[in-house]
Write an enzyme that holds these catalytic residues in place. Structure first.
Site, PDB file in Angstrom:
ATOM      1  N   THR A   7      15.056  17.548  -0.274  1.00 27.39           N
ATOM      2  CA  THR A   7      14.586  18.938  -0.313  1.00 27.39           C
ATOM      3  C   THR A   7      13.097  18.982  -0.032  1.00 27.39           C
ATOM      4  OG1 THR A   7      14.070  18.920  -2.681  1.00 27.39           O
ATOM      5  CG2 THR A   7      16.314  19.549  -2.047  1.00 27.39           C
ATOM      6  N   ASP A  48      13.068  20.478  -6.543  1.00 26.20           N
ATOM      7  CA  ASP A  48      12.002  20.159  -5.585  1.00 26.20           C
ATOM      8  C   ASP A  48      11.556  18.703  -5.670  1.00 26.20           C
ATOM      9  OD1 ASP A  48      10.436  20.070  -7.897  1.00 26.20           O
ATOM     10  OD2 ASP A  48       9.376  21.937  -7.476  1.00 26.20           O
ATOM     11  N   HIS A  67       0.816  -1.207   0.000  1.00 25.76           N
ATOM     12  CA  HIS A  67       0.000   0.000   0.000  1.00 25.76           C
ATOM     13  C   HIS A  67       0.856   1.267   0.000  1.00 25.76           C
ATOM     14  CE1 HIS A  67      -4.340  -0.797   0.470  1.00 25.76           C
ATOM     15  NE2 HIS A  67      -4.454   0.514   0.501  1.00 25.76           N
ATOM     16  N   GLU A 104      -9.015  -2.460  -5.698  1.00 19.14           N
ATOM     17  CA  GLU A 104      -7.886  -2.931  -4.910  1.00 19.14           C
ATOM     18  C   GLU A 104      -8.199  -4.369  -4.488  1.00 19.14           C
ATOM     19  OE1 GLU A 104      -6.438  -0.191  -1.834  1.00 19.14           O
ATOM     20  OE2 GLU A 104      -7.984   1.205  -2.530  1.00 19.14           O
ATOM     21  N   SER A 163       0.308  -3.964   3.810  1.00 25.27           N
ATOM     22  CA  SER A 163       0.779  -2.711   4.396  1.00 25.27           C
ATOM     23  C   SER A 163       2.305  -2.618   4.354  1.00 25.27           C
ATOM     24  CB  SER A 163       0.309  -2.622   5.848  1.00 25.27           C
ATOM     25  OG  SER A 163       0.868  -1.489   6.494  1.00 25.27           O
ATOM     26  N   TYR A 182     -12.563  -1.804  -3.133  1.00 22.01           N
ATOM     27  CA  TYR A 182     -11.858  -3.049  -2.828  1.00 22.01           C
ATOM     28  C   TYR A 182     -12.535  -4.282  -3.409  1.00 22.01           C
ATOM     29  CZ  TYR A 182      -8.687  -0.796   0.517  1.00 22.01           C
ATOM     30  OH  TYR A 182      -7.708  -0.038   1.098  1.00 22.01           O
TER      31      TYR A 182
END
Length: 705
Positions: free
Chosen positions: A660, A655, A227, A482, A278, A523
């Site tokens: 940074t 950036d 994830h 998902e 996860s 999901y």
């Protein structure tokens, strides 16, 4: 606006050489910036009220890969974006723009797959359905237009870069990078099915590598489920989460002489079946304690403590966890690409029977036919036949809530199959579910009855974009949902069995799972996992037979490809954009701080830093609102090094570099006065010398349209 400059420090990288390889296709890669508004707009993913952007940690990109079969003339394009998902209307606009450039037959909704990293730290406003618009305050053209522009540009670059080359496939295990956040639900799957697999999440990384005819590396795409929630919902800086960092790290390694997003080597880290997967590999704990939890009513945290997952670098911060998980993926991807082993390059064209080591398998050349099938499919109309021979109906969508990677709504826990007094009243005020809906969704305790709400338009999609791409013996499925670990495994297994049964595959056939792709439909769990109603089951909108419906429709796509016949029963995708709303903050004029001009220094850096350890260099400036110009393909900041030999300044950081940060805030909102802060983490290995920081931006004058 001229940059303001100060003296600061630098880093070095090394390019790894490739080897010649076989030629099978024409291949092209491209990358382009899709970063939209970095401030004031809600982020997409956590649906946390008030989580609006305040600046930029890293830019978001579209990475495109086109493969053309010179024999049949067929081509496919795979695009991966640093986004939470992909909007179905965004895809339509991309296709429309490409057809204006190349005609109607070169690029269509059928041969372009738009995938995502599933980062939860990007701008919202690109999904057209009410539920997803509510979470980010609307459909936001300010987000959509640069997204479409960047995706189109990345495909154009890949198109223009088409050259004779080769595609290779590789597969290797990657540990210490993902865990199952709902292991109790996974255990509900049949024991004999679980016994086929070593882990309760997929630990294998799949890779497609692209090289030119002379062996020069062009790019890679990986599929690995984890994830995009390494950076938690307290974050306010736009970035691509762990897969965005993985792409940055791989490209910086392969393009050492180029600034981020500008080099020839393009690395995409695509999401796979990661619904229950996860990156918070230490598990979930109650905040401010060491009490483990799982987000359910059985492990309620004390007091105001929340159940939140911890990443490997949590003691330092979530950005450190993000770096670790991202770097793990980047390192493994370059190994599987065949770029380096024991200091030497691995030829990408070594035969499939060759073996190098258990940890670094040899890439296998991909050769053969290129083909594609795609369908707009109304999932709610599907009827499936269950294992016991009965009919299973799909439901109008409905949702529950809450996960350990983003705390649940107060009072609503995971594995909840019975409503509470408060939430039953709340949901009935929005739309009381019909008896048919309750029975269809059972045992879900419906929190939002999205499928039966018709105002102002559909709250969740019913018509989904499903897709099957082919390159030789490698097949790529694209789904908008998902998928949990086991639901993805079942779908891949079913597709592979169908391919073999219909003469398109064999024992070496590879099926890669891409999602969310081409849209977003929340999901998809297995029927067994759905019964527990953990977050993943509660967020499976179409009921317990959702996976069965996907398996059925992909059987149709395989049959169509095997027969050579087109899909004829595709639905019409609705477009609700004209009826959408945009409640994002209005933007007024900018005014400088009293007695100052835009770009003036507010807080300066020290003229000299005597470094004994890593430090952060910071400067602040009188600013305009960054929404005045998204600086697409540009940068809000630079770190520059003065070269001793010539005295010229060289940009070494922008950036988009991970060390940074660009941070913006209003100092006096009523007067339109704001301030921009540029930060650079100067590492211990940065050599001594003269450096300077630059800030770039635009301001809006009063009475400007």
């Amino acid at each position: 606006m001229l940059p303001r400059t100060f003296f600061l420090f630098e880093l070095l990288f090394h390019l790894l050489a490739g080897q010649p390889t076989q030629v099978g296709y024409q291949v092209g890669t491209g990358i382009a910036d899709i970063t939209g508004p970095i401030v004031q707009i809600m982020m997409m993913g956590y649906a946390k009220h008030g989580q609006t952007g305040q600046g930029l940690a890293q830019r978001l990109y579209s990475r495109a890969y086109t493969v053309l079969d010179p024999v049949s003339g067929n081509r496919i394009t795979i695009v991966n974006t640093d986004t939470q998902s992909m909007g179905d209307i965004v895809k339509q606009r991309v296709v429309s723009s490409l057809q204006e450039i190349y005609g109607e037959d070169v690029y269509t909704e059928k041969n372009i797959m738009l995938a995502s990293t599933h980062s939860h730290s990007g701008m919202g406003g690109f999904l057209q359905y009410t539920l997803y618009e509510i979470s980010v305050l609307g459909w936001i053209e300010e987000t959509v237009q640069p997204m479409v522009q960047g995706i189109v540009k990345s495909i154009q670059i890949a198109h223009d870069n088409l050259q004779e080359g080769n595609v290779v496939y590789n597969l290797g295990e990657l540990l210490d990078t993902n865990i199952n956040r709902s292991p109790s639900a996974y255990l509900l799957n049949p024991e004999e099915e679980r016994a086929r697999y070593k882990h309760n999440v997929d630990k294998d990384m799949s890779l497609l590598g692209f090289r030119a005819r002379d062996g020069q590396p062009l790019g890679l795409i990986t599929w690995f489920p984890v994830h995009g929630v390494s950076i938690n919902n307290t974050n306010r800086l736009i970035n691509g989460d762990n897969k965005g960092f993985a792409a940055y790290a791989a490209e910086r390694t392969m393009n050492p002489d180029s600034l981020p997003g500008k080099g020839p080597f393009v690395a995409a880290f695509t999401q796979s079946n990661g619904a229950d997967v996860s990156p918070n590999t230490l598990g979930a704990f109650c905040t401010e304690t060491d009490i483990p939890c799982d987000g359910s009513r059985d492990s309620i945290c004390p007091g105001s403590s929340k159940c939140i997952g911890r990443g490997p670098g949590w003691k330092i911060g979530h950005f450190e966890s993000n770096r670790i998980i991202g770097q793990n993926q980047a390192t493994r991807a370059l190994e599987l690409f065949g770029q380096k082993r024991k200091g030497k390059a691995i030829p990408a064209s070594v035969s499939a029977s060759a073996s190098t080591s258990a940890s670094v398998p040899v890439p296998i050349s991909v050769q053969g036919k290129v083909d594609f099938r795609q369908k707009y499919w109304d999932i709610t109309k599907e009827v499936v036949i269950t294992a016991n021979g009965t009919k299973g109906l799909l439901c109008d969508p409905a949702m529950a809530a809450g996960t350990t990677d983003g705390p649940a709504i107060d009072g609503f826990y995971q594995n909840t199959t019975q409503g509470t007094f408060f939430w039953d009243i709340a949901k009935d005020l929005v739309k009381k579910p019909t008896q048919r809906q309750k029975e269809c969704q059972a045992p879900k305790a419906i929190l939002l009855n999205t499928g039966e709400i018709k105002y102002p338009f559909d709250w969740q999609p019913k018509i989904l974009d499903v897709q099957l791409l082919r390159m030789g013996n490698v097949y790529i499925i694209g789904v908008p949902s998902e998928f949990s670990t086991m639901s993805g495994r079942r779908l891949r297994r079913s597709v592979r069995q169908n391919l073999i049964a219909q003469g398109l595959g064999n024992n070496d056939t590879v099926v890669l799972h891409t999602g969310p792709a081409n849209g977003y439909a929340s999901y998809c769990t297995t029927f067994e996992e759905y019964q527990m109603q953990r977050y993943e089951g509660g967020s499976t909108p179409y009921g317990p037979y959702t996976l069965d419906a996907y398996i059925k429709v992909f059987g149709e796509l395989v049959s169509s490809m095997a027969s050579g016949k087109p899909i004829l029963d595709s639905e019409q995708l609705p477009n609700y954009v004209n009826a959408s709303y945009d409640f994002s903050p209005r933007q007024g004029a900018d005014r400088p701080k009293l007695f100052h001009q835009f770009g003036d220094v507010v807080r300066n850096v020290a003229p000299v830093y005597r470094r004994r350890k890593a430090l952060t260099i910071t400067a602040s400036f009188v600013a305009g609102n960054p929404r005045n110009d998204g600086m697409l393909d540009k940068t809000y900041l630079t770190v520059e090094y003065r070269q001793p030999s010539s005295g010229d300044w060289k940009i070494i950081k922008t950036d988009d570099d991970y060390d940074t940060r660009f941070i913006w805030r209003y100092t006096m909102p009523i007067l339109g006065q704001s301030e921009a802060t540029v930060e650079w983490d100067c590492g211990e290995d940065t050599p001594a010398g003269f450096y300077r920081l630059g800030y770039f931006g635009h301001h809006r004058t009063p009475y400007t349209k």
